[in-house]
Design a protein around this motif. Structure first.
Motif, short mmCIF file in Angstrom:
data_model
loop_
_atom_site.label_atom_id
_atom_site.label_comp_id
_atom_site.label_asym_id
_atom_site.label_seq_id
_atom_site.Cartn_x
_atom_site.Cartn_y
_atom_site.Cartn_z
N ILE A 195 -3.67 -97.88 16.94
CA ILE A 195 -2.66 -97.64 17.98
C ILE A 195 -2.83 -98.71 19.03
N VAL A 196 -1.76 -99.47 19.22
CA VAL A 196 -1.78 -100.56 20.20
C VAL A 196 -1.23 -100.04 21.54
N SER A 209 4.50 -83.33 10.63
CA SER A 209 3.05 -83.49 10.47
C SER A 209 2.34 -83.01 11.75
N LEU A 210 1.06 -83.30 11.77
CA LEU A 210 0.29 -83.02 12.98
C LEU A 210 -0.03 -84.34 13.67
N ASN A 211 0.04 -84.31 15.01
CA ASN A 211 -0.29 -85.57 15.71
C ASN A 211 -1.78 -85.62 16.01
N LYS A 212 -2.16 -86.61 16.76
CA LYS A 212 -3.59 -86.81 17.04
C LYS A 212 -4.18 -85.62 17.82
N GLU A 218 -7.33 -95.14 15.29
CA GLU A 218 -6.49 -95.25 14.09
C GLU A 218 -5.50 -94.06 14.03
N ALA A 219 -4.35 -94.35 13.46
CA ALA A 219 -3.33 -93.30 13.34
C ALA A 219 -3.82 -92.18 12.43
N PRO A 253 -4.23 -89.69 9.32
CA PRO A 253 -4.15 -90.06 7.88
C PRO A 253 -2.76 -89.80 7.28
N SER A 254 -2.13 -88.75 7.73
CA SER A 254 -0.80 -88.45 7.16
C SER A 254 0.18 -89.53 7.53
N LEU A 255 0.10 -90.03 8.78
CA LEU A 255 1.01 -91.09 9.21
C LEU A 255 0.69 -92.39 8.49
N VAL A 256 -0.59 -92.64 8.34
CA VAL A 256 -0.99 -93.88 7.63
C VAL A 256 -0.44 -93.87 6.20
N SER A 257 -0.60 -92.75 5.54
CA SER A 257 -0.12 -92.71 4.14
C SER A 257 1.39 -92.86 4.05
#
Lengths: 127, 860
Positions: free
Chosen positions: B221-222, B254-257, B235-236, B238-242
């Protein structure tokens, strides 16, 4: 021998045949009553007897009357073949020759009648 | 019965209402279901609206999220490309070897562009390495994960996230690096503060509750719209990354951080590979949807409840109204049933009653239907209402012969309380009786009285029918018995007598007769055939009945005549001479006459019956006699046929016997003839010198016999005429019309056997005449004549003349012998022959019966 036959020509022929065989024909009659009378008068040993005769006394009845008087051998020569007539003749024990009779058959019947009768029976063709 | 029973069942008021109380009416459920069914579409519609609204809301949210993501990534691209452009300018200066220029430009950027943190130049071309920073204390890590940026030449740009130490603390930064030449002769590194990315997200106008983030290609995350300090650099999820790894743009859940449920959309820049993700909290998005759903479903449920309440109210109202109506109907039905029962009781063909007997034995009828008046009259009905003494009522109402049975039944049922059931006769007001059957159930009251509730049925018609049936049965049995005996009788005399006797007895006649039709020469008359009930002498003095007006219909087979008093019948006394019954005739008032007609239609005769009393013969007697007459006709026919058959059988038997006799006679005659033929052959042969002579003589004699046979056959072998026999015997030798033969004599009948002999004699005489006598010359003639002669004889003369002179022959041939034996033996006659100068003469004297004109060879 007495020939009782209502057919004159047949009686004459029978007489000729019998004489040819060497027998004597004592007489020929055409009626039953004549037969009874002639048998009594001539006393033949054999009577050639027809059944139907010129009068009302038939040959069987005449034979019965004759046999009642004395023993005589009867040889019936008849054109009848009904059982009642045959039975009546059988009762007399006399042989039956059917008209027209063959000469040889007549010869044998006469010969048989002339054989000695072992029982000395008074009548019947078997004598 | 069913039409009556149904209303009665309704009227008792028990079964139908009970069923109504126990079971709800079908309409009650319908009334409840009706509002529910009416509200159900509303509910369904509301659900559909909620679902559609939800879908639309989600679609709007998705569009907004994607829009914000795209905007955010474009902003990031803009920041990156602008910074890369600056870095490109700085790199160009460095590549020109202008180190100083590089420094000045870097410092200006550090100074003016607050987000630049650091520049370093390593292995410069022809120069020394240098590092410039916006302020002291900035430490840039030596290396960071690299990523490529698009480039138009051989130079390589990399950008990577890194945490840079500034003023002793870690701050997020982006390291930009540019290298050029082979073997990285030139490397330019810059550190860019990441804060602008988060600031740019905040400026995107993303709703406050939403979260936006910018991710570099390494999924770090920038920038972030909220909680930058906490999450920038991490890092984002895992669901967002995938999801980012799989596609460039997507909307998903999904679920956020923070572990919060979010609707997320992301968009990845094809130019920089950076990604912007925007998330909207699910709770925030779904809240209005839930409100809408709750409102809609709640409204539907409320509508349903309301509908149920309304249905319940409606059902209750309808049930109450139905109950009221039903009670009203029950009352009306009970009233109708009572009315109907009253009508039934009044119209009942018998009597409905309630009878009581008190302990003292007095009878009363508290209830008696109107039928009692019809049965026993109004006076007795009133009297029966009682109380009246038991025996008094019994003796006055019941037929004396039935009183004992009635008394026993009542007393027994009163003692046992069993059903009272009795049949008997009641007296009627007109002095007659009616057969009734009384049936009642029995009970006893508390005060000891016996109560009978029952009915009295008038069964007079049934009793009369039973009596008629018994009488009919008796007649049929009698007829059958008689018919059987008649059928078995084949003797006609006994049969007609039996018919007469049986029919007279069964008809109830005083006397009867069977007249049998006989046609008399003087016309119609009838013979008295059989009689019964009267001596034959009673009729012998009278002539036979004729076809008078009274008798004619019977003798003509026209039909039955039955009269209660024949003397008053218009047909009576119309015929002469008696004009009625002759004096001394048996008295006849009742008269019955039945024709007996054969199956062929022939009237066989008539059965006549008489009785001195009037009105004796009823329809039953007529029926019996008619039946007997029909069977009698058959029996008479059968007897006639039997008699005829017997006669035919006897005739056939005699015929067969005659045929047998004929056959026997034929057999005898044939054999005799053969014997004669044989004798002729033998004697002819004996006297024939040659075969030719034998042949001619034998044939001639056989033909003579054959012609005699022909003559006899024409006379049926009974007799032949003497003239015919002589004609036939001479015909082969000389023609009758030649004038050389004369034959004369009276008619003489010749029996068969003498006929044969006479034919042979005539043949032999003719043969001799032809050979030696008159017929041997053309002028010769023969005269044959006969006349009665001597007592009972016929003298037959054979006279030849005109022939050659003849003399007495020396001997006699067979022909002469044949003539002689035939005349003497067959004809019983005599023969005289004479050989005259004029010719041969022969005289036969033959026995003859003048009465019968017949030759009689042998007389008994």
């Amino acid at each position: 021998m007495l020939i009782v036959e209502d057919e004159a020509i047949v009686a004459m022929s029978l007489g000729a045949v019998v004489e040819q065989f060497g027998h004597e024909v004592a007489g020929t009659v055409a009626t039953g009553r004549g037969a009874v009378a002639e048998a009594a008068r001539l006393e033949p040993d054999i009577v050639l007897m027809d059944v139907r005769l010129a009068d009302s006394l038939d040959g069987i009845s005449a034979a019965e009357r004759i046999a009642a008087e004395r023993p005589v051998h009867f040889i019936f020569i008849t054109a009848y073949s009904d059982s009642a007539t045959i039975e009546r003749i059988r009762r007399l024990g006399a042989p039956i020759l059917s008209k027209p009779v063959a000469a040889e058959a007549l010869r044998k019947a006469i010969a048989a009648a002339r054989l000695p009768d072992p029982d000395s029976g008074p009548k019947g063709g078997s004598a | 019965m069913s039409e009556v029973a149904a209303p009665l069942a309704e009227s008792d008021g028990n079964p139908a209402p009970a069923r109504s109380r126990r079971q709800p009416l079908p309409g009650r459920r319908a009334l409840v279901a009706l509002p529910v069914v009416a509200a159900l579409p509303v509910v369904i519609f509301a659900v559909i609206v909620v679902v559609l609204f939800d879908r639309e809301q989600r679609r709007v949210i998705e569009q907004q999220l994607v829009h914000y993501a795209r905007s955010a990534v474009q902003t990031a691209d803009l920041i990156l490309t602008s910074r890369m452009a600056m870095l490109q300018s700085l790199s160009a200066v460095a590549e020109e070897g202008d180190v100083e220029g590089f420094r000045r430009l870097a410092e200006r950027l550090l100074e003016r562009q607050g987000d630049w943190l650091y520049f370093s130049l390593a292995r410069p071309l022809g120069g020394e390495a240098m590092a410039l920073q916006s302020r002291p204390g900035i430490v840039v890590p030596a290396a960071a994960g690299g990523f490529s940026l698009p480039r138009g030449d051989d130079d390589e740009y990399t950008a990577a996230f890194a945490m840079v130490t500034r003023d002793g603390r870690q701050v997020p930064a982006v390291l930009l690096r540019k290298s050029a030449g082979t073997g990285d002769e030139f490397v330019l590194t810059a550190a860019l503060d990441a804060t602008p990315f988060s600031a740019a997200l905040v400026g995107q106008g993303v709703p406050d509750q939403w979260i936006a983030a910018i991710l570099e290609p390494g999924y770090r995350i920038v920038g972030r719209s909220r909680a930058q300090t906490e999450f920038v650099g991490s890092e984002a999820t895992p669901s967002l990354v995938s999801e980012i790894a799989a596609t460039d743009e997507k909307f998903f859940y999904s679920l956020n951080k923070e572990g919060e449920r979010v609707y997320t959309a992301f968009s990845t820049s094809p130019m920089t590979g950076w990604t912007a993700a925007v998330g909207a909290p699910a709770g925030l998005i779904e809240a209005p949807l839930r409100r809408t759903a709750y409102a809609t479903i709640g409204g539907g449920a409320a509508a349903m409840v309301l509908a149920l309440l309304l249905g319940g109210i409606l059902v209750r109202n309808v049930s109450e109204r139905h109950g009221a109506e039903r009670r009203l109907l029950e009352l009306e039905s009970e009233a109708r049933a009572e009315q109907r029962l009253s009508e039934i009781a009044a119209n009942f063909p018998g009597v409905i009653y309630r009878r009581t007997m008190d302990p003292a034995g007095n009878i009363s009828f508290p209830y008696l239907s109107a039928g009692a008046e019809r049965l026993v009259g109004p006076d007795m009905r009133e009297r029966m209402r009682g109380p009246v003494a038991f025996e008094e009522l019994l003796s006055s109402a019941v037929h004396p012969e039935d009183q004992a049975r009635w008394r026993e039944s009542l007393l027994q049922s009163s003692a046992t309380l069993q059903t009272h059931d009795v049949e008997g006769r009641l007296r009627t007001p007109d002095g007659g009786v009616r057969w009734v059957r009384s049936t009642a159930s029995t009970s006893r009251t508390a005060d000891g009285a016996v109560v009978w509730d029952g009915v009295v049925l008038d069964i007079t018609a049934l009793k009369e029918a039973e009596a008629a049936l018994r009488e009919q049965t008796r007649r049929l049995e009698a007829i059958n018995r008689i018919n059987t005996s008649l059928t078995a009788e084949l003797n006609l005399d006994r049969l007609v007598q039996a018919i007469t006797e049986a029919s007279t007895q069964l008809s109830g006649a005083k006397f009867g007769a069977f007249f049998y039709n006989v046609t008399a020469p003087e016309g119609d008359s009838y013979a008295l055939y059989t009689l019964h009930g009267a001596p034959r002498e009673a009729f012998q003095r009278f002539p036979m009945p004729r076809n008078t007006a009274v008798f004619g219909p019977t003798f003509n087979g026209e039909g039955i005549v039955r009269s209660d008093d024949i003397t008053k019948d218009p047909r009576y006394g119309r015929n002469e001479p008696y004009r009625g019954m002759p004096k001394g005739h048996l008295p006849v008032r009742s008269y019955l006459a039945v024709p007996v007609t054969s199956r062929s239609g022939e009237t066989i005769g008539g059965l006549f019956f008489g009785h001195p009393e009037p009105g004796v013969f009823g329809a039953g007697a007529e029926e019996i006699v008619a039946a007997i007459a029909a069977q009698a006709a058959i029996a008479v026919d059968n007897a006639r046929l039997y008699r005829q058959a017997e006669q035919e059988i006897e005739a056939r038997r005699r015929t067969e016997e005659h045929q047998a006799l004929l056959l026997a006679e034929l057999n005898h005659r044939v054999k005799n003839t053969l014997a004669v033929v044989l004798a002729i052959a033998q004697q002819t042969l004996k006297h024939s010198p040659s075969a030719e002579v034998f042949n001619a003589a034998f044939q001639g004699r056989l033909q003579a016999l054959a012609r005699a046979h022909t003559v006899l056959t024409e006379g049926n072998w009974t007799t032949a005429r003497l003239r015919t026999l002589i004609d036939e015997a001479l015909a082969p030798h000389v023609a009758a019309d030649s004038g050389r033969i004369s034959i004369a004599g009276p008619d003489v009948i010749v029996p068969p056997k003498p006929a044969l002999a006479l034919s042979l004699v005539m043949h032999e005489l003719a043969t001799n005449a032809l050979k030696y006598g008159a017929l041997s010359s053309a002028a010769g003639r023969v005269a044959v004549s006969w006349q009665p002669c001597e007592p009972e004889s016929i003298c037959l003369e054979w006279q030849e003349e005109g022939g050659p002179s003849v003399g007495t022959p020396a001997g006699h041939g067979f022909g002469s012998k044949l003539i002689e034996i035939n005349v003497r033996h067959e004809l019983g006659g005599s023969i005289e022959t004479e050989f005259r100068q004029t010719g041969f003469h022969c005289r036969l004297v033959l026995p003859w019966d003048p009465a019968s004109r017949q030759l009689t060879p042998y007389r008994e």
